[in-house]
Motif scaffolding. Structure first.
Motif, PDB file in Angstrom:
ATOM      1  N   UNK A  88       0.841  -1.190   0.000  1.00 22.95           N
ATOM      2  CA  UNK A  88       0.000   0.000   0.000  1.00 22.95           C
ATOM      3  C   UNK A  88       0.878   1.243   0.000  1.00 22.95           C
ATOM      4  N   UNK A  89       0.270   2.370  -0.335  1.00 26.04           N
ATOM      5  CA  UNK A  89       1.035   3.615  -0.394  1.00 26.04           C
ATOM      6  C   UNK A  89       1.619   3.963   0.971  1.00 26.04           C
ATOM      7  N   UNK A  90       0.866   3.691   2.040  1.00 22.61           N
ATOM      8  CA  UNK A  90       1.375   3.991   3.381  1.00 22.61           C
ATOM      9  C   UNK A  90       2.608   3.149   3.698  1.00 22.61           C
ATOM     10  N   UNK A  91       2.576   1.877   3.293  1.00 25.96           N
ATOM     11  CA  UNK A  91       3.725   1.006   3.544  1.00 25.96           C
ATOM     12  C   UNK A  91       4.928   1.445   2.724  1.00 25.96           C
ATOM     13  N   UNK A  92       4.678   1.844   1.482  1.00 28.83           N
ATOM     14  CA  UNK A  92       5.770   2.326   0.633  1.00 28.83           C
ATOM     15  C   UNK A  92       6.391   3.585   1.228  1.00 28.83           C
ATOM     16  N   UNK A  93       5.540   4.488   1.716  1.00 23.53           N
ATOM     17  CA  UNK A  93       6.058   5.705   2.344  1.00 23.53           C
ATOM     18  C   UNK A  93       6.899   5.366   3.566  1.00 23.53           C
ATOM     19  N   UNK A  94       6.450   4.368   4.331  1.00 22.62           N
ATOM     20  CA  UNK A  94       7.234   3.943   5.487  1.00 22.62           C
ATOM     21  C   UNK A  94       8.579   3.374   5.081  1.00 22.62           C
ATOM     22  N   UNK A  95       8.588   2.588   3.991  1.00 20.88           N
ATOM     23  CA  UNK A  95       9.846   2.014   3.509  1.00 20.88           C
ATOM     24  C   UNK A  95      10.785   3.104   3.002  1.00 20.88           C
ATOM     25  N   UNK A  96      10.229   4.091   2.307  1.00 23.26           N
ATOM     26  CA  UNK A  96      11.061   5.210   1.846  1.00 23.26           C
ATOM     27  C   UNK A  96      11.641   5.979   3.033  1.00 23.26           C
ATOM     28  N   UNK A  97      10.804   6.177   4.050  1.00 24.25           N
ATOM     29  CA  UNK A  97      11.267   6.878   5.243  1.00 24.25           C
ATOM     30  C   UNK A  97      12.403   6.117   5.915  1.00 24.25           C
ATOM     31  N   UNK A  98      12.272   4.788   5.959  1.00 24.91           N
ATOM     32  CA  UNK A  98      13.348   3.972   6.521  1.00 24.91           C
ATOM     33  C   UNK A  98      14.637   4.163   5.727  1.00 24.91           C
ATOM     34  N   UNK A  99      14.526   4.192   4.402  1.00 26.45           N
ATOM     35  CA  UNK A  99      15.712   4.399   3.571  1.00 26.45           C
ATOM     36  C   UNK A  99      16.382   5.730   3.858  1.00 26.45           C
ATOM     37  N   UNK A 100      15.566   6.777   4.040  1.00 27.00           N
ATOM     38  CA  UNK A 100      16.143   8.089   4.355  1.00 27.00           C
ATOM     39  C   UNK A 100      16.843   8.072   5.708  1.00 27.00           C
ATOM     40  N   UNK A 101      16.220   7.395   6.689  1.00 25.22           N
ATOM     41  CA  UNK A 101      16.841   7.300   8.013  1.00 25.22           C
ATOM     42  C   UNK A 101      18.171   6.551   7.943  1.00 25.22           C
ATOM     43  N   UNK A 102      18.200   5.477   7.168  1.00 27.42           N
ATOM     44  CA  UNK A 102      19.435   4.702   7.044  1.00 27.42           C
ATOM     45  C   UNK A 102      20.532   5.528   6.380  1.00 27.42           C
ATOM     46  N   UNK A 103      20.166   6.323   5.385  1.00 29.38           N
ATOM     47  CA  UNK A 103      21.152   7.180   4.724  1.00 29.38           C
ATOM     48  C   UNK A 103      21.694   8.220   5.691  1.00 29.38           C
ATOM     49  N   UNK A 104      20.801   8.831   6.480  1.00 27.33           N
ATOM     50  CA  UNK A 104      21.252   9.834   7.452  1.00 27.33           C
ATOM     51  C   UNK A 104      22.146   9.212   8.514  1.00 27.33           C
ATOM     52  N   UNK A 105      21.914   7.929   8.805  1.00 24.08           N
ATOM     53  CA  UNK A 105      22.749   7.231   9.789  1.00 24.08           C
ATOM     54  C   UNK A 105      24.095   6.821   9.207  1.00 24.08           C
TER      55      UNK A 105
END
Length: 414
Positions: free
Chosen positions: A88-105
């Protein structure tokens, strides 16, 4: 040979996605999430130090959200007879958010994908155990596996997209911060401003800098071969004559780094100007002086390609009437006389100028100065002690002579 697996439809899904099975899968989501995090921390080294002190809640929440999203997908088939084909779009947004967090880390895409592989393996073992307990047949288990790993592939792609997006933004912010740092240094900004800009760029605030002025078209090839902390200012502050030129700043360079930089420039055949390291306070004037080099007609006797040192081009700039170059040449070429009293310095500069113009004819020099030839001998012995071998080097002697001709103001003050 077995028949190919047919696509999952709402009808076929209903044959084994019973409410009881979905409920049982939901019951193990938290356990599967925790087991996944434990395995990731154990199998992916980059996560080990980060999460060994219990800082794994974000990752566990991301896994749990993904698994619940998968079960939501099962319970809500798409229109018609087709099962949903992606998160779902909400799950995809969550996955994208995780990717951004991992990059910032600071974790790489490779590490993120490795974590996905480990997590997918652990979750599948847990989910397949539950499915077998509820009597799924082999063909149904195959369909379950296909849907599960397709879903995880879609999520990992969304996470990679978020990671890539954040890295691009981070690189852009860092590039802007590095450009800002370079501008503040060459403009002589206050220490607090430079220090803040250095922190924003992820660099140490420079104490000294070496400047390189080169064609903008050459900066890409050069920066890939120079230290990573090299700053680039594209077509900034060089005036209309400087269009197409750029300035590279190497903060706090070592002698070895400068030697390697010159060798790199020479091998690349890049025509550019390199300054010696100068203190940050002197960087603005050095930059302005180096920038004026681009507007001076080429020296027919100069190096046709490769790096040129600022000190070596000063005489050519002086000949073309550059007053700033004259001041710099006088200060550097006559530096051995800088600590002498003004009157002594003036006498020695005048003696040295006539000695070099009259090709060492002591009697003529003495006559022009109105002193005894022995006085000339004494002064020249002083000068040789102060300048060492510089007066015997043709290029060094050229710079000293030109400095004595253009720097009367230097000898007039004490």
């Amino acid at each position: 040979m077995d028949a190919p697996i047919e696509p999952l439809t709402a009808g076929t899904a209903a044959s084994f996605w019973t409410p009881e099975l979905v409920a049982a899968l939901r019951d193990v989501v938290e356990a599967a999430s925790q087991q996944s995090v434990t395995a990731i921390v154990q199998d992916v080294p980059v996560y080990r130090d980060e999460f060994r002190h219990g800082r794994s809640a974000v990752l566990k929440e991301a896994v749990s959200m993904a698994l619940h999203g998968f079960l939501d997908l099962i319970e809500a088939p798409g229109p018609g007879d087709a099962a949903p084909t992606g998160p779902t779009s909400a799950t995809v947004l969550g996955a994208r958010s995780l990717g951004r967090q991992e990059a910032r880390a600071g974790r790489t895409v490779e590490a993120v994908l490795a974590a996905y592989r480990v997590g997918a393996r652990v979750c599948w073992v847990t989910f397949s155990d539950v499915a077998l307990e509820h009597g799924l047949a082999a063909r149904e288990l195959q369909t379950f596996a296909a849907l599960t790993f397709t879903y995880i592939d879609d999520l990992s792609a969304a996470t990679v997209a978020g990671h890539t997006q954040e890295r691009a933004r981070s690189d852009q912010r860092r590039s802007q911060a590095r450009t800002n740092l370079g501008l503040l240094v060459v403009r002589g900004a206050r220490t607090a401003e430079v220090d803040a800009a250095a922190r924003a760029a992820g660099l140490t605030s420079p104490r000294t800098v070496s400047l390189m002025v080169c064609r903008s078209e050459d900066t890409g090839a050069l920066t890939s071969r120079l230290p990573l902390r090299t700053l680039v200012l594209d077509q900034v502050g060089l005036g209309p004559e400087g269009s197409g030129w750029s300035t590279l700043l190497l903060p706090d360079p070592t002698d070895d780094e400068l030697d390697r930089a010159r060798r790199t420039l020479r091998r690349a055949g890049v025509h550019c100007l390199v300054t010696p390291p100068v203190g940050r306070a002197a960087a603005p004037e050095t930059w302005r002086l180096a920038s004026r080099w681009v507007s001076v007609p080429p020296d027919p006797m100069g190096v046709p390609e490769g790096p040129m040192d600022l000190q070596a081009v000063l005489p050519h700039m002086v000949v073309h009437g550059d007053a700033a170059a004259a001041r710099e040449l006088a200060a550097t070429a006559l530096e051995p006389l800088a600590d002498l009293p003004g009157s002594t310095r003036e006498r020695l500069v005048e003696t040295l100028r006539l000695w070099m113009l009259l090709r060492g004819q002591r009697a003529l020099v003495a006559d022009r100065l109105g002193v005894h030839p022995q006085t000339v001998r004494y002064r020249m012995n002083q000068l040789r002690d102060l300048f060492g071998s510089t007066l015997d080097d043709p290029r060094g002697a050229e710079q000293v002579l030109l400095a004595t001709l253009v720097a009367p103001g230097l000898t007039a003050s004490d």
